[in-house]
Scaffold this motif. Structure first.
Motif, PDB file in Angstrom:
ATOM      1  N   THR A   1      -6.301   5.013  10.583  1.00  0.00           N
ATOM      2  CA  THR A   1      -5.727   5.055   9.578  1.00  0.00           C
ATOM      3  C   THR A   1      -5.654   3.044   9.144  1.00  0.00           C
ATOM      4  O   THR A   1      -5.900   3.022   7.776  1.00  0.00           O
ATOM      5  CB  THR A   1      -4.317   5.774   9.462  1.00  0.00           C
ATOM      6  OG1 THR A   1      -4.614   7.131   9.795  1.00  0.00           O
ATOM      7  CG2 THR A   1      -3.978   5.827   7.475  1.00  0.00           C
TER       8      THR A   1
ATOM      9  N   GLN B   1      -1.479   6.536   0.986  1.00  0.00           N
ATOM     10  CA  GLN B   1      -2.487   6.417   1.641  1.00  0.00           C
ATOM     11  C   GLN B   1      -2.850   6.577   3.060  1.00  0.00           C
ATOM     12  O   GLN B   1      -3.431   7.123   4.175  1.00  0.00           O
ATOM     13  CB  GLN B   1      -3.329   5.438   1.768  1.00  0.00           C
ATOM     14  CG  GLN B   1      -3.004   4.788  -0.068  1.00  0.00           C
ATOM     15  CD  GLN B   1      -4.086   5.143  -0.905  1.00  0.00           C
ATOM     16  OE1 GLN B   1      -5.712   4.643  -0.583  1.00  0.00           O
ATOM     17  NE2 GLN B   1      -3.818   5.607  -2.099  1.00  0.00           N
TER      18      GLN B   1
ATOM     19  N   VAL C   1       0.669  -1.170   0.078  1.00  0.00           N
ATOM     20  CA  VAL C   1      -0.002   0.027  -0.148  1.00  0.00           C
ATOM     21  C   VAL C   1       1.029   0.590   0.005  1.00  0.00           C
ATOM     22  O   VAL C   1       1.716   1.461   0.766  1.00  0.00           O
ATOM     23  CB  VAL C   1      -0.529  -0.051   1.606  1.00  0.00           C
ATOM     24  CG1 VAL C   1      -1.949   1.082   1.435  1.00  0.00           C
ATOM     25  CG2 VAL C   1      -1.593  -1.692   1.294  1.00  0.00           C
TER      26      VAL C   1
ATOM     27  N   GLN D   1      -7.245  -2.468   1.960  1.00  0.00           N
ATOM     28  CA  GLN D   1      -6.775  -2.257   0.972  1.00  0.00           C
ATOM     29  C   GLN D   1      -5.737  -3.583   0.699  1.00  0.00           C
ATOM     30  O   GLN D   1      -5.441  -3.813   0.080  1.00  0.00           O
ATOM     31  CB  GLN D   1      -5.808  -1.308   0.772  1.00  0.00           C
ATOM     32  CG  GLN D   1      -6.207   0.045   0.535  1.00  0.00           C
ATOM     33  CD  GLN D   1      -5.797   1.695  -0.634  1.00  0.00           C
ATOM     34  OE1 GLN D   1      -5.221   1.668  -0.969  1.00  0.00           O
ATOM     35  NE2 GLN D   1      -5.737   2.516   1.320  1.00  0.00           N
TER      36      GLN D   1
ATOM     37  N   VAL E   1      -8.140   2.101   6.453  1.00  0.00           N
ATOM     38  CA  VAL E   1      -7.476   2.592   5.601  1.00  0.00           C
ATOM     39  C   VAL E   1      -6.227   1.960   5.040  1.00  0.00           C
ATOM     40  O   VAL E   1      -6.586   0.711   3.585  1.00  0.00           O
ATOM     41  CB  VAL E   1      -6.582   3.436   5.466  1.00  0.00           C
ATOM     42  CG1 VAL E   1      -6.456   4.182   3.864  1.00  0.00           C
ATOM     43  CG2 VAL E   1      -7.690   4.900   5.828  1.00  0.00           C
TER      44      VAL E   1
END
Length: 254
Positions: free
Chosen positions: A160, A146, A142, A168, A164
């Motif tokens: 996060t 991001q 990632v 992913q 986030v």
């Protein structure tokens, strides 16, 4: 068709085919042993589902510990690294033997002595090491932007990571996770070497009793009934991911 037909003709016309057919493809011994092998196979399925659930959680926890760069977690991170390196370095069958026979030999109260439980622990330890590396590769893939975007929106580092980064990362590693999922389903048969009456062990007992290996074919067919659908799902998900990224199939139909 030519290759398969040629191989079939080669096998069916070989001098030893009548003996092989009698030893491996006997309908009588297949029907005689199938119900017992199927009962043992349900133990494989239960172990597979329970161990896989534990592996997914433990592997993710190890991956998070190894990727979070906090000084206070250095001892735990070092311990996780040693665990992963050792578990990936020991062959699974040896690990099953060590835990299956070593833990009961300690004679400590509170430790499990059931060979099925001990074999499940060995499987979980080994596959957690492999799955943690899959998770870690996904997390590291990632882009750092991001995380920066999540922090810029007012999220904490933990938020996060949870909302986030991890979603992913998990989406990116679903194909290799399914690959480990399939491998675990087959490796469950290794627990037979320390006693649990699963499909391979039951089939082996029948084969030794009647001097015929057809029960082993019954066990193999049961494993195929599970692995082939899993492989099909794995292939479809992998192709969908590749097409979404437009990488390997850039010149093919979309």
């Amino acid at each position: 068709m030519v290759v398969i037909g040629g191989l079939a003709a080669l096998v069916l016309t070989s001098p030893g085919w009548p003996s092989v057919r009698k030893t491996f493809f006997s309908g009588h011994y297949f029907s005689l042993s199938f119900s017992s092998v199927l009962a043992g196979f349900w133990l494989d399925v239960r172990m597979f589902l329970i161990v896989e659930a534990c592996v997914l959680v433990l592997g993710l926890l190890i991956a998070l510990i190894r990727t979070v760069d906090l000084p206070v977690l250095f001892p735990v991170r070092l311990l996780c690294k040693v665990f992963v390196d050792v578990m990936r370095g020991i062959p699974l069958i040896i690990l099953i033997y060590l835990i299956g026979f070593g833990v009961p030999a300690l004679r400590l109260s509170g430790l499990p002595t059931d060979p099925t439980v001990l074999a499940g622990i060995a499987l979980g330890m080994s596959y957690s090491a492999y799955v943690s590396e899959v998770y870690r590769a996904g997390i590291m893939s990632v882009h750092p932007s991001q995380a920066a975007a999540g922090l810029a929106l007012g999220l904490t580092r933990a938020q996060t990571l949870r909302h986030v980064i991890i979603p992913q990362a998990v989406r990116r590693v679903i194909p290799p996770l399914l690959n480990d999922f399939i491998a675990l389903q087959k490796d469950v048969s290794l627990v037979a070497f320390i006693g649990p009456q699963e499909a391979f062990q039951v089939a082996n007992v029948f084969a030794d009793q009647y001097f015929n290996n057809t029960p082993l074919l019954a066990a193999a067919l049961l494993y195929l009934c599970v692995t082939i659908p899993l492989v099909t799902v794995f292939d479809r998900m992998q192709m969908r991911t590749i097409r979404a990224r437009g990488s390997a199939l850039a010149f093919g139909p979309r």
